[in-house]
Design a protein around this motif. Structure first.
Motif, PDB file in Angstrom:
ATOM      1  N   ALA A  40       0.877  -0.976  -0.097  1.00 52.30           N
ATOM      2  CA  ALA A  40       0.038   0.233   0.128  1.00 52.30           C
ATOM      3  C   ALA A  40       0.897   1.370   0.022  1.00 52.30           C
ATOM      4  N   SER A  41       2.041   1.317   0.531  1.00 50.67           N
ATOM      5  CA  SER A  41       2.881   2.305   0.638  1.00 50.67           C
ATOM      6  C   SER A  41       3.589   2.652  -0.584  1.00 50.67           C
ATOM      7  N   ASP A  42       3.181   1.957  -1.531  1.00 52.24           N
ATOM      8  CA  ASP A  42       4.032   2.249  -2.933  1.00 52.24           C
ATOM      9  C   ASP A  42       2.987   2.932  -3.682  1.00 52.24           C
ATOM     10  N   LEU A  43       1.643   2.905  -3.319  1.00 50.86           N
ATOM     11  CA  LEU A  43       0.817   3.412  -4.042  1.00 50.86           C
ATOM     12  C   LEU A  43       1.033   4.838  -4.865  1.00 50.86           C
ATOM     13  N   ASN A  44       1.499   5.880  -3.997  1.00 50.09           N
ATOM     14  CA  ASN A  44       1.740   7.062  -4.605  1.00 50.09           C
ATOM     15  C   ASN A  44       2.504   7.126  -5.916  1.00 50.09           C
ATOM     16  N   LEU A  45       3.701   6.372  -5.703  1.00 47.69           N
ATOM     17  CA  LEU A  45       4.804   6.110  -6.763  1.00 47.69           C
ATOM     18  C   LEU A  45       4.020   5.526  -7.952  1.00 47.69           C
ATOM     19  N   VAL A  46       3.405   4.437  -7.718  1.00 48.65           N
ATOM     20  CA  VAL A  46       2.784   3.844  -8.716  1.00 48.65           C
ATOM     21  C   VAL A  46       1.873   4.645  -9.522  1.00 48.65           C
ATOM     22  N   THR A  47       0.969   5.474  -8.713  1.00 49.40           N
ATOM     23  CA  THR A  47       0.261   6.511  -9.384  1.00 49.40           C
ATOM     24  C   THR A  47       1.106   7.402 -10.289  1.00 49.40           C
ATOM     25  N   ALA A  48       1.782   8.042  -9.937  1.00 47.14           N
ATOM     26  CA  ALA A  48       2.944   9.186 -10.620  1.00 47.14           C
ATOM     27  C   ALA A  48       3.292   8.451 -11.732  1.00 47.14           C
ATOM     28  N   VAL A  49       3.688   6.999 -11.599  1.00 49.75           N
ATOM     29  CA  VAL A  49       4.604   6.390 -12.755  1.00 49.75           C
ATOM     30  C   VAL A  49       3.189   6.317 -13.690  1.00 49.75           C
ATOM     31  N   LEU A  50       2.167   6.071 -13.282  1.00 52.65           N
ATOM     32  CA  LEU A  50       1.061   5.522 -14.286  1.00 52.65           C
ATOM     33  C   LEU A  50       0.767   6.748 -15.134  1.00 52.65           C
ATOM     34  N   VAL A  51       0.535   7.804 -14.317  1.00 53.24           N
ATOM     35  CA  VAL A  51       0.109   8.907 -15.070  1.00 53.24           C
ATOM     36  C   VAL A  51       1.142   9.708 -15.957  1.00 53.24           C
ATOM     37  N   THR A  52       2.224   9.696 -15.621  1.00 52.43           N
ATOM     38  CA  THR A  52       3.541   9.791 -16.325  1.00 52.43           C
ATOM     39  C   THR A  52       3.533   9.026 -17.611  1.00 52.43           C
ATOM     40  N   LEU A  53       3.471   7.900 -17.623  1.00 52.01           N
ATOM     41  CA  LEU A  53       3.379   6.937 -18.787  1.00 52.01           C
ATOM     42  C   LEU A  53       2.230   7.237 -19.585  1.00 52.01           C
ATOM     43  N   ALA A  54       1.186   7.578 -19.137  1.00 52.00           N
ATOM     44  CA  ALA A  54      -0.164   7.813 -20.026  1.00 52.00           C
ATOM     45  C   ALA A  54      -0.002   9.248 -20.735  1.00 52.00           C
ATOM     46  N   LEU A  55       0.811  10.207 -20.048  1.00 55.32           N
ATOM     47  CA  LEU A  55       1.059  11.310 -20.652  1.00 55.32           C
ATOM     48  C   LEU A  55       2.371  11.197 -21.645  1.00 55.32           C
ATOM     49  N   ILE A  56       3.195  10.345 -21.429  1.00 56.82           N
ATOM     50  CA  ILE A  56       4.184  10.422 -22.516  1.00 56.82           C
ATOM     51  C   ILE A  56       3.857   9.526 -23.723  1.00 56.82           C
ATOM     52  N   LEU A  57       3.107   8.464 -23.386  1.00 55.74           N
ATOM     53  CA  LEU A  57       3.036   7.512 -24.635  1.00 55.74           C
ATOM     54  C   LEU A  57       2.331   8.302 -26.036  1.00 55.74           C
ATOM     55  N   PRO A  58       1.432   9.020 -25.829  1.00 54.87           N
ATOM     56  CA  PRO A  58       0.846   9.755 -27.079  1.00 54.87           C
ATOM     57  C   PRO A  58       1.934  10.683 -27.752  1.00 54.87           C
ATOM     58  N   LYS A  59       2.943  11.248 -26.931  1.00 55.13           N
ATOM     59  CA  LYS A  59       3.789  11.958 -27.586  1.00 55.13           C
ATOM     60  C   LYS A  59       4.744  11.085 -28.137  1.00 55.13           C
ATOM     61  N   LEU A  60       5.110   9.943 -27.590  1.00 54.55           N
ATOM     62  CA  LEU A  60       6.152   9.092 -28.409  1.00 54.55           C
ATOM     63  C   LEU A  60       5.545   8.295 -29.515  1.00 54.55           C
ATOM     64  N   ARG A  61       4.237   8.238 -29.365  1.00 57.40           N
ATOM     65  CA  ARG A  61       3.557   7.662 -30.545  1.00 57.40           C
ATOM     66  C   ARG A  61       3.678   8.643 -31.667  1.00 57.40           C
ATOM     67  N   ALA A  62       3.341   9.858 -31.397  1.00 59.57           N
ATOM     68  CA  ALA A  62       3.153  11.124 -32.314  1.00 59.57           C
ATOM     69  C   ALA A  62       4.716  11.355 -33.143  1.00 59.57           C
ATOM     70  N   ARG A  63       5.667  11.120 -32.327  1.00 57.35           N
ATOM     71  CA  ARG A  63       7.070  11.318 -32.605  1.00 57.35           C
ATOM     72  C   ARG A  63       7.451  10.117 -33.565  1.00 57.35           C
ATOM     73  N   ARG A  64       6.947   8.976 -33.326  1.00 58.41           N
ATOM     74  CA  ARG A  64       7.363   8.030 -34.329  1.00 58.41           C
ATOM     75  C   ARG A  64       6.460   8.110 -35.465  1.00 58.41           C
ATOM     76  N   ARG A  65       5.348   8.431 -35.509  1.00 60.99           N
ATOM     77  CA  ARG A  65       4.652   8.752 -36.816  1.00 60.99           C
ATOM     78  C   ARG A  65       5.319   9.728 -37.663  1.00 60.99           C
ATOM     79  N   ALA A  66       5.869  10.872 -37.048  1.00 63.10           N
ATOM     80  CA  ALA A  66       6.471  11.915 -37.649  1.00 63.10           C
ATOM     81  C   ALA A  66       7.862  11.364 -38.105  1.00 63.10           C
ATOM     82  N   VAL A  67       8.380  10.570 -37.359  1.00 60.72           N
ATOM     83  CA  VAL A  67       9.737   9.812 -38.158  1.00 60.72           C
ATOM     84  C   VAL A  67       9.406   9.233 -39.396  1.00 60.72           C
ATOM     85  N   GLN A  68       7.887   8.281 -39.144  1.00 63.67           N
ATOM     86  CA  GLN A  68       7.956   7.601 -40.678  1.00 63.67           C
ATOM     87  C   GLN A  68       7.306   8.435 -41.600  1.00 63.67           C
TER      88      GLN A  68
END
Lengths: 294, 317
Positions: free
Chosen positions: A266-294
């Protein structure tokens, strides 16, 4: 995970669904990064706790909590629209002020709502098991709210709100009073959050001044998880996905709590939440960059 | 040797009796914090002393909500779903979350200061329902008894506090009840900020035979001013916390949270043995540490009874 734990997670997810809808309105529709929710959530809980212990009707307590929440949002909007204080900063100011306000409202840091008449208690006699009654009642409330919100955002006034968020200059050029839309949207967003707080107090059995900590992150996590699960431009689907995101987030938390899933505690929850939100924020950007490269 | 064998045989018998079935005790606290962690360890060790050993006949689960009430609510539901024999929530919000989540699993709370105001029990004597527990309210009645022991001629006690602190106002109420039971009267001296503490203490000179300072943040932060007035006027000063004794008060009785945990374990064992939680009265932290200050006694014109010095767990010279 036991059935009770699962439905408990769904129940909390639905409560935070109100917060998620509020956060969606502020962040996505109005493009207003609003931290007021960290204060308006416990404010809703505090108002409901005080009203219910004074013997008032629990539904009335919910309405009062929503009005209280709306006032919080209006204060933030006022600081931003009237005085031009940066939106994020305006909301932080309101949030820290609300900590003191919440202490004043309750007169102490914690207030019990245990064994009181709540919006849920009348439904316990319908024959369903307790742990199913709560999510059922909450699901009906959330669905009704989603339908009303979708209806509103599709109306002329709602379209103006969306325009004010999407492109304020264009909206202004088309005769939309952007300031008024911000007032309205922020009030509505925090009214929903206050309502969530009121329901939380009734279901968790207490209102506590510390219960607002991290509300914004949980709300954002719900919005982002929902958007990742369903990609749709239709308003009704977008709003529903936000609620589903909130439930999925809570079930994920429950999974981390049950068993030693992936060695999480339970004590890891805050870290996990932060990682989850960060990932969800970064993924679309990475996807867009890959699309741009192609 | 024979005694040892007897004890060994008895504990073996006890252990086998207990291991007849495995019991499950789930503990949760609102946050990880030295005092609350000590309660948890006390509960576990207390259960072990009663013959419930982790890994043998005891499943012991622990989760901290990391300061987040929503997580506390979720842990409560997780535990209710697991259906343990007893749930032990530590701290007020955790206890409320657990009490709200179940109406039939026995709940034994710990470290809740005011279980009545927290809505956990209907009354201290007969809690009713599935909830009972141990409060961590300062052992006020024992403090009043201590004052009486130190100053046998005492008739009225001065109570120095900040009326703006909710905790102190609640303590005043308890103190007044305890003093009245002993036939003593209480004189209030209010200090709204630490700068007012000295004046508040002076107002008691001639009106009270002893002074008491509760665990009040404002007054304790200006404790030295209070000590000075006490020493100047031979007005014995007793504090509600043992740390203040080192700073110059005469004496205090405190408890430690580990002992509170063990006290909680005793209640858990009673429930495990089949007693109804609702029929077990809520108990209060038992004062375990008596701390006295010899220098302060001399400066305040009090002779410490030899018996008290021997009983003390700590004597400050």
């Amino acid at each position: 995970m036991s059935a009770i734990a699962f439905w408990g997670a769904v129940e909390l997810g639905l409560i935070y669904g109100f917060v998620a809808l509020g956060v969606y309105l502020a962040f996505r529709v109005l493009d207003f990064p609003d931290l007021t929710v960290d204060g308006s959530f416990p404010l809703g809980a505090a108002v409901a706790a005080v009203a219910i212990t004074a013997g008032w009707d629990p539904w009335l307590a919910c309405v009062l909590a929503a009005i209280g929440g709306a006032l919080c949002g209006l204060v933030t909007a006022f600081l931003n629209v009237r005085f031009g204080i940066l939106n994020l900063l305006a909301s932080i100011l309101t949030m820290i002020a609300l900590f003191s306000v919440n202490l004043r409202i309750m007169g102490r840091p914690n207030m019990a709502v245990l064994n009181r008449e709540t919006v849920i208690t009348p439904f316990y006699d319908l024959g369903l098991a307790d742990h199913l009654v709560r999510p059922a009642v909450l699901a009906v409330l959330v669905l009704a709210t989603v339908l009303l919100l979708a209806r509103f955002l599709g109306s002329d006034f709602g379209l103006a709100t969306r325009a004010a968020g999407a492109n304020p200059r264009m909206a202004r050029a088309n005769g939309v009073d952007v300031g008024r839309q911000i007032y309205f949207g922020m009030g509505l967003s925090n009214a929903l959050t206050g309502l969530g707080g009121a329901l939380f107090a009734q279901i968790a059995g207490f209102a506590d001044v510390t219960s607002g900590v991290g509300t914004i992150v949980v709300g954002l996590a719900a919005v982002i998880v929902g958007e990742t699960l369903f990609r749709s431009r239709a308003m009704l689907v977008a709003l529903l996905s936000v609620v589903v995101g909130s439930v999925v987030y809570r079930v994920a938390v429950q999974l981390a709590l049950s068993a030693d899933f992936l060695f999480l505690k339970a004590s890891d929850l805050n870290l996990v939440t932060a990682v989850l939100v960060t990932l969800a924020l970064i993924l679309p950007k990475l996807r867009a960059r890959r699309r741009a490269v192609q | 040797m024979r005694k040892f064998l007897l004890v060994a045989a008895a504990s073996l018998a006890l252990a086998t009796a207990a291991s007849a079935q495995t019991v499950k005790v789930s503990v949760t606290a609102i946050v990880e914090h030295p005092a609350l962690d000590a309660v948890r360890d006390g509960v576990r060790d207390g259960l072990e002393e009663a013959g419930y050993r982790q890994g043998e006949n005891l499943e012991f689960a622990y989760e901290s909500a990391q300061g987040n009430p929503a997580t506390a609510a979720q842990i409560a539901r997780e535990f209710v779903g697991d259906a343990p024999d007893v749930i032990v929530p530590i701290s007020t919000p955790s206890a409320q979350a657990v009490a709200a989540a179940t109406r039939d699993i026995p709940v034994v709370f710990s470290a809740v200061t005011d279980p009545l105001a927290a809505g956990l029990v209907e009354s201290i004597e007969a809690p009713g329902g599935n909830v009972t527990g141990v409060s961590d309210l300062t052992p006020i009645a024992e403090h009043v008894a201590l004052i009486r022991e130190l100053v046998p001629s005492v008739e009225s006690i001065g109570f120095v506090y900040n009326p703006g602190e909710a905790n102190s106002v609640a303590l005043l109420e308890h103190f007044r009840n305890a003093a009245e039971e002993e036939g003593l009267s209480v004189v209030e001296a209010a200090a709204n900020k630490s700068a007012d503490v000295q004046a508040a203490a002076r107002s008691l000179v001639g009106k009270a035979d002893a002074m008491y300072v509760p665990t009040d943040n404002t007054v304790v932060s200006a404790l030295e001013a209070l000590v000075a007035v006490a020493e100047e006027n031979d007005l014995p000063l007793i504090s509600g916390d043992t740390d203040s004794v080192e700073r110059g008060t005469l004496a205090s009785i405190g408890f430690d949270y580990y002992a509170l945990g063990k006290q909680t374990a005793e209640v858990v064992v009673r429930v495990l043995k089949g007693e109804e939680p609702g029929a077990i009265p809520v108990t209060f932290a038992a004062g375990t540490d008596l701390v006295v200050n010899r220098n302060a006694a001399e400066a305040m014109g009090v002779t410490l009874p030899d018996e008290m010095v021997q009983r003390a767990s700590k004597v400050i010279e």
